[in-house]
Design a protein around this motif. Structure first.
Motif, PDB file in Angstrom:
ATOM      1  N   GLN A   1       0.719  -1.159   0.019  1.00 48.93           N
ATOM      2  CA  GLN A   1       0.023   0.004   0.103  1.00 48.93           C
ATOM      3  C   GLN A   1       0.844   0.985   0.013  1.00 48.93           C
ATOM      4  N   ASN A   2       2.226   1.244   0.464  1.00 50.36           N
ATOM      5  CA  ASN A   2       2.819   2.530   0.445  1.00 50.36           C
ATOM      6  C   ASN A   2       4.395   2.109   0.094  1.00 50.36           C
ATOM      7  N   ASP A   3       5.120   3.132  -0.073  1.00 49.89           N
ATOM      8  CA  ASP A   3       6.553   2.867  -0.574  1.00 49.89           C
ATOM      9  C   ASP A   3       7.438   1.807   0.609  1.00 49.89           C
ATOM     10  N   THR A   4       7.102   1.869   1.771  1.00 48.26           N
ATOM     11  CA  THR A   4       7.884   1.014   2.882  1.00 48.26           C
ATOM     12  C   THR A   4       7.402  -0.321   2.417  1.00 48.26           C
ATOM     13  N   GLU A   5       6.136  -0.399   2.290  1.00 46.51           N
ATOM     14  CA  GLU A   5       5.692  -2.119   1.841  1.00 46.51           C
ATOM     15  C   GLU A   5       5.912  -2.354   0.485  1.00 46.51           C
ATOM     16  N   ARG A   6       6.192  -1.789  -0.471  1.00 45.29           N
ATOM     17  CA  ARG A   6       6.739  -1.970  -1.765  1.00 45.29           C
ATOM     18  C   ARG A   6       8.135  -2.309  -1.627  1.00 45.29           C
ATOM     19  N   ALA A   7       8.808  -1.795  -0.822  1.00 43.06           N
ATOM     20  CA  ALA A   7      10.419  -2.068  -0.682  1.00 43.06           C
ATOM     21  C   ALA A   7      10.545  -3.126  -0.011  1.00 43.06           C
ATOM     22  N   ILE A   8       9.702  -3.609   1.042  1.00 44.79           N
ATOM     23  CA  ILE A   8       9.775  -4.808   1.526  1.00 44.79           C
ATOM     24  C   ILE A   8       9.471  -5.901   0.649  1.00 44.79           C
ATOM     25  N   ALA A   9       8.312  -5.768  -0.023  1.00 39.10           N
ATOM     26  CA  ALA A   9       7.889  -6.828  -1.090  1.00 39.10           C
ATOM     27  C   ALA A   9       9.086  -7.069  -1.851  1.00 39.10           C
ATOM     28  N   GLU A  10       9.645  -5.915  -2.568  1.00 42.84           N
ATOM     29  CA  GLU A  10      10.718  -6.051  -3.573  1.00 42.84           C
ATOM     30  C   GLU A  10      11.949  -7.027  -2.874  1.00 42.84           C
ATOM     31  N   LEU A  11      12.388  -6.413  -1.523  1.00 43.46           N
ATOM     32  CA  LEU A  11      13.496  -7.155  -0.863  1.00 43.46           C
ATOM     33  C   LEU A  11      13.128  -8.703  -0.753  1.00 43.46           C
ATOM     34  N   LYS A  12      11.917  -8.953  -0.370  1.00 40.16           N
ATOM     35  CA  LYS A  12      11.452 -10.270  -0.176  1.00 40.16           C
ATOM     36  C   LYS A  12      11.608 -11.233  -1.459  1.00 40.16           C
ATOM     37  N   SER A  13      11.016 -10.639  -2.496  1.00 41.70           N
ATOM     38  CA  SER A  13      11.354 -11.050  -4.118  1.00 41.70           C
ATOM     39  C   SER A  13      12.792 -11.394  -4.162  1.00 41.70           C
ATOM     40  N   GLN A  14      13.671 -10.348  -4.051  1.00 39.00           N
ATOM     41  CA  GLN A  14      14.965 -10.545  -4.282  1.00 39.00           C
ATOM     42  C   GLN A  14      15.374 -11.692  -3.581  1.00 39.00           C
TER      43      GLN A  14
END
Length: 145
Positions: free
Chosen positions: A72-85
């Protein structure tokens, strides 16, 4: 769900969600509440301001029509991207994380990127022994049959 502001004996401050007040008390008594920075289980509740939502703020807040897993926000998107990586470039070793990390550090296992789960006491011991580990801001995806 209830969110508590917490701090450890080393004055690291963090927040965590719990199913209820009694659920926090049960985990706290079992020393399962740990600082994400230093893995200390000597944690206490910190003073926190109540969260009050005004009518104007409620009107501006998007309604929860999206699934909970959608960032929903930049922090959640960054965490989702980190998880994916992490999941794409590392091996999930589950509850064997502490054993595997120590074996890699000691040269008894081939060096490779791993991630998994460890009890707070295990993570603290790894850090004390100089094994380079860090907590991840997400729960690993578990494979199901």
């Amino acid at each position: 769900m209830i969110r508590y502001s917490l701090k450890c004996e080393n004055d690291h401050r963090f927040e965590s969600w719990f199913q209820s007040g009694p659920a926090f008390d049960k985990l706290y008594a079992a020393r399962m509440v740990a600082c994400p920075t230093c893995a200390s289980t000597s944690v206490e509740k910190a003073i926190m301001a109540p969260r009050v939502r005004t009518a104007r703020k409620a009107a501006q807040t998007p309604q929860p029509d999206a699934p909970l897993t959608t960032p929903q926000n930049d922090t959640e998107r960054a965490i989702a991207e980190l998880k994916s990586q992490v999941e794409a470039n590392s091996e999930y070793v589950g509850m064997e994380f502490a054993t595997q990390a120590r074996a890699i550090h000691d040269g008894d296992a081939p060096e490779r990127p791993i991630y998994g789960e460890a009890a707070p006491e295990e993570a603290k011991k790894l850090l004390e022994d100089g094994v380079p580990v860090a907590p991840l801001p997400f729960t690993p995806s578990r494979k199901t049959n």
